[in-house]
Design a protein around this motif. Structure first.
Motif, PDB file in Angstrom:
ATOM      1  N   ASP A 180     -12.191  -2.024   9.257  1.00 18.38           N
ATOM      2  CA  ASP A 180     -10.805  -1.943   9.684  1.00 18.38           C
ATOM      3  C   ASP A 180      -9.862  -2.389   8.558  1.00 18.38           C
ATOM      4  O   ASP A 180      -8.980  -3.218   8.757  1.00 18.38           O
ATOM      5  CB  ASP A 180     -10.587  -2.804  10.933  1.00 18.38           C
ATOM      6  N   VAL A 181     -10.106  -1.841   7.409  1.00 15.07           N
ATOM      7  CA  VAL A 181      -9.290  -2.190   6.240  1.00 15.07           C
ATOM      8  C   VAL A 181      -8.917  -0.900   5.522  1.00 15.07           C
ATOM      9  O   VAL A 181      -9.765  -0.043   5.325  1.00 15.07           O
ATOM     10  CB  VAL A 181     -10.092  -3.086   5.261  1.00 15.07           C
ATOM     11  N   LEU A 221      -8.245   0.905   2.260  1.00 16.68           N
ATOM     12  CA  LEU A 221      -8.528   0.671   0.846  1.00 16.68           C
ATOM     13  C   LEU A 221      -7.661   1.539  -0.046  1.00 16.68           C
ATOM     14  O   LEU A 221      -7.334   1.158  -1.164  1.00 16.68           O
ATOM     15  CB  LEU A 221     -10.009   0.943   0.575  1.00 16.68           C
ATOM     16  N   HIS A 279      -4.109   4.103   0.012  1.00 13.30           N
ATOM     17  CA  HIS A 279      -3.001   4.784   0.671  1.00 13.30           C
ATOM     18  C   HIS A 279      -3.130   6.259   0.340  1.00 13.30           C
ATOM     19  O   HIS A 279      -3.107   6.637  -0.830  1.00 13.30           O
ATOM     20  CB  HIS A 279      -1.656   4.265   0.152  1.00 13.30           C
ATOM     21  N   ARG A 280      -3.294   7.075   1.377  1.00 11.11           N
ATOM     22  CA  ARG A 280      -3.297   8.523   1.135  1.00 11.11           C
ATOM     23  C   ARG A 280      -1.859   8.963   1.236  1.00 11.11           C
ATOM     24  O   ARG A 280      -1.343   9.240   2.320  1.00 11.11           O
ATOM     25  CB  ARG A 280      -4.124   9.264   2.184  1.00 11.11           C
ATOM     26  N   ARG A 281      -1.225   8.961   0.119  1.00 12.48           N
ATOM     27  CA  ARG A 281       0.199   9.232   0.089  1.00 12.48           C
ATOM     28  C   ARG A 281       0.331  10.666  -0.387  1.00 12.48           C
ATOM     29  O   ARG A 281       0.206  10.936  -1.590  1.00 12.48           O
ATOM     30  CB  ARG A 281       0.851   8.234  -0.884  1.00 12.48           C
ATOM     31  N   PRO A 327      -3.619  -3.334  -1.794  1.00  9.93           N
ATOM     32  CA  PRO A 327      -3.960  -4.644  -2.373  1.00  9.93           C
ATOM     33  C   PRO A 327      -5.403  -5.026  -2.068  1.00  9.93           C
ATOM     34  O   PRO A 327      -6.131  -5.502  -2.945  1.00  9.93           O
ATOM     35  CB  PRO A 327      -2.976  -5.591  -1.698  1.00  9.93           C
ATOM     36  N   ALA A 328      -5.828  -4.768  -0.852  1.00  5.25           N
ATOM     37  CA  ALA A 328      -7.223  -5.063  -0.509  1.00  5.25           C
ATOM     38  C   ALA A 328      -8.159  -4.234  -1.376  1.00  5.25           C
ATOM     39  O   ALA A 328      -9.187  -4.727  -1.853  1.00  5.25           O
ATOM     40  CB  ALA A 328      -7.473  -4.782   0.973  1.00  5.25           C
ATOM     41  N   ASP A 367      -8.507  -5.734  -4.831  1.00  7.01           N
ATOM     42  CA  ASP A 367      -9.404  -6.897  -4.836  1.00  7.01           C
ATOM     43  C   ASP A 367     -10.859  -6.467  -4.755  1.00  7.01           C
ATOM     44  O   ASP A 367     -11.725  -7.003  -5.442  1.00  7.01           O
ATOM     45  CB  ASP A 367      -9.070  -7.824  -3.657  1.00  7.01           C
ATOM     46  N   LEU A 368     -11.101  -5.487  -3.880  1.00 10.70           N
ATOM     47  CA  LEU A 368     -12.482  -5.034  -3.721  1.00 10.70           C
ATOM     48  C   LEU A 368     -12.981  -4.384  -5.003  1.00 10.70           C
ATOM     49  O   LEU A 368     -14.127  -4.573  -5.410  1.00 10.70           O
ATOM     50  CB  LEU A 368     -12.572  -4.048  -2.555  1.00 10.70           C
TER      51      LEU A 368
END
Lengths: 290, 290
Positions: B44-45, B47, B49-51, B59-60, B63-64
């Motif tokens: 539920d994160v 990873l 943005h499909r813009r 941001p997550a 970090d990953l």
DNA sequence: GGCAATCGATAGAAATTACCTATGCGTTAC
DNA sequence: GTAACGCATAGGTAATTTCTATCGATTGCC
């Protein structure tokens, strides 16, 4: 194959045997035999000596173990990170706002609830705040303004009455409240067009047929305050934004419902984001429309 | 799933897009969509943005990515290690031997051919060498002795004539060679029982009916040499092991074929090991009986 | 010294996972 | 305005992983 093989290798090396590793890993023992066999066959390298009933790392196995240990430590870290993200024990929430008035309160509550989440606030005008929101530079905007954009979702957070404020030497200053009609012909300093407060105020006086005398139009709350202090006229402001001063006095308007609203605005397409949901949920418990 | 998902994530993040990552990874684009979708759904994160037509790390995601980058660097290292092991550009070869005579020569050739392989030699008696071999502490043993153990595989490496050696003041010292019969009644110093050289020697004199006079039995080549130097008798030794000395003289035996053999011995069950195969192959090109 | 328990290897089958092709929808670029 | 591009979706296929059952060998116990 490569990943599974390495994982099996790591498990067997650390557990000291195939059977023990299988239990620890939650798979059957033949699985490990096959996978390590495949790994050894592919690279033609013996990783374990199967000496009777005991396994022992070969020198090559020892070297490989050092590498895979680091690798799986990183993997654990990655999974831990994702896990923590899910539980909001870490993450980032970026908020754009036009003023610190409400957003501080909201973030304080959110921060208490999710101490691991990093918070950032970008203060600016509403245009900038909305643009940041649309560009994914922020996750949430706290605004008075309501844009009719269907891509946006605005949650009313709190409403504040619009009050008139004057110098203490003005007749209004002695009163507990005034009526809208009292403003007829009053010298007033107003906000710029487009101001949410101005829109709400003009709607009310228009409906009441009251016409103050507009002496000045200024695009800044602080500048209006200065003007009032200098006796240029009286002003109005959202009660939440009134900054006290020895020579100023805020006076409620008794017979009119003039409000400004603080809204929490998000992009509708991001409404299911975990951090955003958590923020709306936190804020939802704080709803108190004055 | 976790590994594949992380790998897809890493690829998309580095390539900057799903399609580009798919090409780079050799899979189809929908594969990546599905895998990253699964990863995002599981934790539920978001990873990426499909813009519109572009993807951008959240941001997550950033970090990953830092974690997975390290993780896949370790994975590459592990695979590289295995690859190099296969090509014998690294590895370990441990040899046990009874003396440095032949093993140095073999290892020099092996080292030239496989410079990346680490070499180690353990010198000791044949019992120790064989035990190390059986316990996997060494990969190869270089011995004279042949054990009839079916678990062992012995490759004859080189043979050396057994020569007699005397002080220079002994009558034999002046001769180019002697006959076996000349040893009849000679005072001889011999090796201990179990010595390969002694076995070969006694077989020859037994067949010829010659009986020297055994004056001493010593379990050490060096000690026998000392004894001969001190004039206690004459000795015999493998020509390869004879150490020259001003007062000593080695004399071949003309009419007997007495040889000791140097063998390369391995465990039969490990005959298919890559390093061991490479060693036997290298040594095979050096076979030169005598 | 013999019997039971333990451990890894093997064979064949089942379940899960990874992956592909075809296609759709929206945006960007010419 | 049209073509190209990029990600999402759907449905089916191929490959990998993993299982159960069993064997062979060794070790430990009595």
């Amino acid at each position: 194959m490569r990943y599974t093989g390495l994982r099996s290798f790591q498990a067997v090396a650390q557990a000291g045997g195939f059977t023990a590793a299988a239990e620890q890993l939650g798979v059957s023992q033949p699985t490990l035999t096959a996978q390590i066999g495949a790994l050894e066959a592919e690279f033609d390298v013996r990783l374990f000596h199967r000496r009777n009933r005991r396994v022992e790392l070969t020198p090559a196995g020892r070297d490989l173990l050092a590498i895979t240990t680091r690798m799986f430590a990183e993997e654990r870290e990655a999974l831990e990170f994702l896990q923590q993200s899910r539980e909001l024990r870490r993450g980032v929430l970026r908020v754009g706002a036009v003023g610190p008035y409400h957003v501080t309160e909201m973030l304080a509550a959110f921060g208490r609830r999710y101490p691991g989440v990093e918070l950032s606030v970008a203060l600016g005008n509403s245009t900038r705040a909305l643009q940041d929101l649309r560009d994914y530079r922020t996750d949430v905007a706290v605004l008075a303004h309501i844009d009719e954009d269907p891509g946006l979702l605005a949650v009313p957070y709190r409403r504040h009455p619009v009050v008139v404020f004057t110098r203490t030497d003005h007749p209004f200053a002695a009163r507990d409240a005034i009526a809208l009609a009292d403003l007829q012909g009053e010298r007033m300093i107003v906000r710029e067009k487009g101001s949410t407060t101005r829109r709400a105020f003009e709607e009310a006086i228009g409906a009441a047929g009251v016409a103050p005398r507009i002496v000045m139009e200024i695009g800044s709350r602080e500048a209006i305050r200065e003007a009032v202090i200098h006796g240029l006229g009286i002003g109005y402001v959202s009660a939440a934004e009134f900054v006290a001063d020895p020579v100023l006095r805020a006076v409620p308007i008794a017979d009119a419902q003039i409000f400004t609203y603080a809204h929490v605005v998000i992009l509708r397409e991001r409404a299911d984001g975990r951090v955003i949901r958590a923020f709306l949920d936190t804020v939802g418990g704080m709803l108190r429309p004055e």
